[in-house]
Design a protein around this motif. Structure first.
Motif, PDB file in Angstrom:
ATOM      1  N   ASP A  91       0.841  -1.194   0.000  1.00 35.85           N
ATOM      2  CA  ASP A  91       0.000   0.000   0.000  1.00 35.85           C
ATOM      3  C   ASP A  91       0.881   1.250   0.000  1.00 35.85           C
ATOM      4  N   LEU A  92       0.845   1.986  -1.102  1.00 38.32           N
ATOM      5  CA  LEU A  92       1.646   3.206  -1.246  1.00 38.32           C
ATOM      6  C   LEU A  92       0.888   4.465  -0.830  1.00 38.32           C
ATOM      7  N   THR A  93      -0.268   4.306  -0.206  1.00 37.79           N
ATOM      8  CA  THR A  93      -1.085   5.462   0.150  1.00 37.79           C
ATOM      9  C   THR A  93      -0.307   6.477   0.971  1.00 37.79           C
ATOM     10  N   HIS A  94       0.435   6.009   1.975  1.00 42.35           N
ATOM     11  CA  HIS A  94       1.178   6.932   2.842  1.00 42.35           C
ATOM     12  C   HIS A  94       2.251   7.692   2.063  1.00 42.35           C
ATOM     13  N   VAL A  95       2.883   7.035   1.091  1.00 38.42           N
ATOM     14  CA  VAL A  95       3.898   7.691   0.263  1.00 38.42           C
ATOM     15  C   VAL A  95       3.251   8.765  -0.606  1.00 38.42           C
ATOM     16  N   ASN A  96       2.166   8.406  -1.293  1.00 43.27           N
ATOM     17  CA  ASN A  96       1.510   9.356  -2.193  1.00 43.27           C
ATOM     18  C   ASN A  96       0.820  10.490  -1.443  1.00 43.27           C
ATOM     19  N   THR A  97       0.325  10.228  -0.246  1.00 42.09           N
ATOM     20  CA  THR A  97      -0.258  11.298   0.568  1.00 42.09           C
ATOM     21  C   THR A  97       0.821  12.324   0.912  1.00 42.09           C
ATOM     22  N   ALA A  98       1.981  11.848   1.332  1.00 41.23           N
ATOM     23  CA  ALA A  98       3.085  12.751   1.667  1.00 41.23           C
ATOM     24  C   ALA A  98       3.524  13.556   0.436  1.00 41.23           C
ATOM     25  N   LEU A  99       3.602  12.906  -0.715  1.00 38.61           N
ATOM     26  CA  LEU A  99       4.005  13.609  -1.935  1.00 38.61           C
ATOM     27  C   LEU A  99       3.003  14.699  -2.313  1.00 38.61           C
ATOM     28  N   THR A 100       1.723  14.356  -2.327  1.00 43.95           N
ATOM     29  CA  THR A 100       0.710  15.328  -2.752  1.00 43.95           C
ATOM     30  C   THR A 100       0.557  16.467  -1.740  1.00 43.95           C
ATOM     31  N   MET A 101       0.838  16.197  -0.473  1.00 46.65           N
ATOM     32  CA  MET A 101       0.794  17.270   0.538  1.00 46.65           C
ATOM     33  C   MET A 101       1.868  18.329   0.266  1.00 46.65           C
ATOM     34  N   HIS A 102       2.908  17.934  -0.456  1.00 42.88           N
ATOM     35  CA  HIS A 102       3.996  18.856  -0.804  1.00 42.88           C
ATOM     36  C   HIS A 102       3.944  19.248  -2.281  1.00 42.88           C
ATOM     37  N   ASN A 103       2.765  19.137  -2.868  1.00 46.32           N
ATOM     38  CA  ASN A 103       2.527  19.525  -4.263  1.00 46.32           C
ATOM     39  C   ASN A 103       3.387  18.762  -5.269  1.00 46.32           C
ATOM     40  N   ALA A 104       3.700  17.516  -4.947  1.00 44.59           N
ATOM     41  CA  ALA A 104       4.401  16.638  -5.886  1.00 44.59           C
ATOM     42  C   ALA A 104       3.387  15.641  -6.443  1.00 44.59           C
ATOM     43  N   LYS A 105       3.706  15.055  -7.578  1.00 47.29           N
ATOM     44  CA  LYS A 105       2.809  14.084  -8.208  1.00 47.29           C
ATOM     45  C   LYS A 105       2.855  12.750  -7.468  1.00 47.29           C
ATOM     46  N   PRO A 106       1.711  12.064  -7.377  1.00 38.57           N
ATOM     47  CA  PRO A 106       1.743  10.702  -6.833  1.00 38.57           C
ATOM     48  C   PRO A 106       2.496   9.784  -7.795  1.00 38.57           C
ATOM     49  N   VAL A 107       3.034   8.700  -7.257  1.00 35.18           N
ATOM     50  CA  VAL A 107       3.825   7.766  -8.061  1.00 35.18           C
ATOM     51  C   VAL A 107       3.183   6.387  -8.075  1.00 35.18           C
ATOM     52  N   ASN A 108       3.571   5.590  -9.052  1.00 38.93           N
ATOM     53  CA  ASN A 108       3.103   4.208  -9.147  1.00 38.93           C
ATOM     54  C   ASN A 108       3.942   3.274  -8.290  1.00 38.93           C
ATOM     55  N   GLY A 109       5.153   3.710  -7.970  1.00 42.26           N
ATOM     56  CA  GLY A 109       6.023   2.839  -7.197  1.00 42.26           C
ATOM     57  C   GLY A 109       7.387   3.432  -6.948  1.00 42.26           C
ATOM     58  N   ILE A 110       8.298   2.543  -6.573  1.00 40.61           N
ATOM     59  CA  ILE A 110       9.653   2.921  -6.178  1.00 40.61           C
ATOM     60  C   ILE A 110      10.632   2.027  -6.927  1.00 40.61           C
ATOM     61  N   ILE A 111      11.648   2.639  -7.506  1.00 40.58           N
ATOM     62  CA  ILE A 111      12.757   1.881  -8.082  1.00 40.58           C
ATOM     63  C   ILE A 111      13.816   1.815  -6.991  1.00 40.58           C
ATOM     64  N   GLY A 112      14.085   0.597  -6.518  1.00 40.75           N
ATOM     65  CA  GLY A 112      14.975   0.406  -5.382  1.00 40.75           C
ATOM     66  C   GLY A 112      16.336  -0.161  -5.752  1.00 40.75           C
ATOM     67  N   ALA A 113      17.079  -0.488  -4.708  1.00 38.76           N
ATOM     68  CA  ALA A 113      18.455  -0.947  -4.860  1.00 38.76           C
ATOM     69  C   ALA A 113      18.580  -2.233  -5.681  1.00 38.76           C
ATOM     70  N   ASP A 114      17.557  -3.085  -5.672  1.00 42.32           N
ATOM     71  CA  ASP A 114      17.635  -4.320  -6.449  1.00 42.32           C
ATOM     72  C   ASP A 114      17.819  -4.045  -7.935  1.00 42.32           C
ATOM     73  N   VAL A 115      17.012  -3.144  -8.469  1.00 43.69           N
ATOM     74  CA  VAL A 115      17.111  -2.788  -9.894  1.00 43.69           C
ATOM     75  C   VAL A 115      18.367  -1.957 -10.140  1.00 43.69           C
ATOM     76  N   LEU A 116      18.688  -1.057  -9.225  1.00 42.40           N
ATOM     77  CA  LEU A 116      19.877  -0.220  -9.391  1.00 42.40           C
ATOM     78  C   LEU A 116      21.150  -1.073  -9.401  1.00 42.40           C
ATOM     79  N   LYS A 117      21.199  -2.087  -8.548  1.00 46.90           N
ATOM     80  CA  LYS A 117      22.354  -2.994  -8.551  1.00 46.90           C
ATOM     81  C   LYS A 117      22.409  -3.793  -9.841  1.00 46.90           C
ATOM     82  N   LYS A 118      21.263  -4.263 -10.281  1.00 48.28           N
ATOM     83  CA  LYS A 118      21.192  -5.056 -11.519  1.00 48.28           C
ATOM     84  C   LYS A 118      21.712  -4.252 -12.709  1.00 48.28           C
ATOM     85  N   GLY A 119      21.434  -2.960 -12.710  1.00 51.20           N
ATOM     86  CA  GLY A 119      21.873  -2.085 -13.790  1.00 51.20           C
ATOM     87  C   GLY A 119      23.200  -1.400 -13.536  1.00 51.20           C
TER      88      GLY A 119
END
Length: 150
Positions: free
Chosen positions: A104-132
């Motif tokens: 549930d990303l609700t808490h992440v998107n609530t924090a973003l929109t409270m600061h006038n940022a766009k909501p996101v679909n997800g997070i690109i984390g260290a697993d993908v960053l390491k792979k690349g």
């Protein structure tokens, strides 16, 4: 001199991806999961790449139950699911057989929109960053990823 990093990485077969700095001081990156475009936060502190439960159908994910509890951004013990065998494309970089954590990303998107940022679909984390074999140029706002042949 300012193109020296890119020229060096180009010779090493890296792909260059533009990042956008949000009002919350996060880097946003556009990525395609299973052929569907989305907006993601780049988070080197997140151990796994994640998608919100609400986007499981959108990204054509095959969700499976998980015993893993997620924590982050002020929330703990969040229920999760996993989805394996996904393809991710960031710019011209592509990787297959990626496992994503769903929660549930609700808490992440609530924090973003409270600061006038766009909501996101997800997070690109260290697993993908390491792979690349990721390199982040914070000053120029670029992400460099290398395709690894397997």
């Amino acid at each position: 001199m300012e193109n020296a990093l890119w020229e060096f990485l180009l010779k090493k077969e890296y792909k260059k991806v533009k990042l956008r700095l949000t009002k919350t001081n996060h880097f946003e990156v556009k990525a395609t999961i299973n052929g569907v475009k989305g907006l993601f936060i780049l988070d080197t502190g997140a151990s796994n790449s994640c998608i919100g439960f609400e986007d499981v159908t959108l990204f054509k994910l095959n969700a499976k139950p998980s015993n893993i509890k997620a924590a982050g951004a002020g929330a703990i013990d969040m229920l999760t699911q996993t989805a394996s065998k996904n393809t991710i494309k960031i710019g011209n970089w592509k990787s297959s057989n990626v496992t994503l954590v769903l929660f549930d990303l609700t808490h992440v998107n609530t924090a973003l929109t409270m600061h006038n940022a766009k909501p996101v679909n997800g997070i690109i984390g260290a697993d993908v960053l390491k792979k690349g074999k990721a390199i982040i140029d914070y000053n120029k706002k670029y992400l460099y990823l290398k395709n690894v042949i397997k």
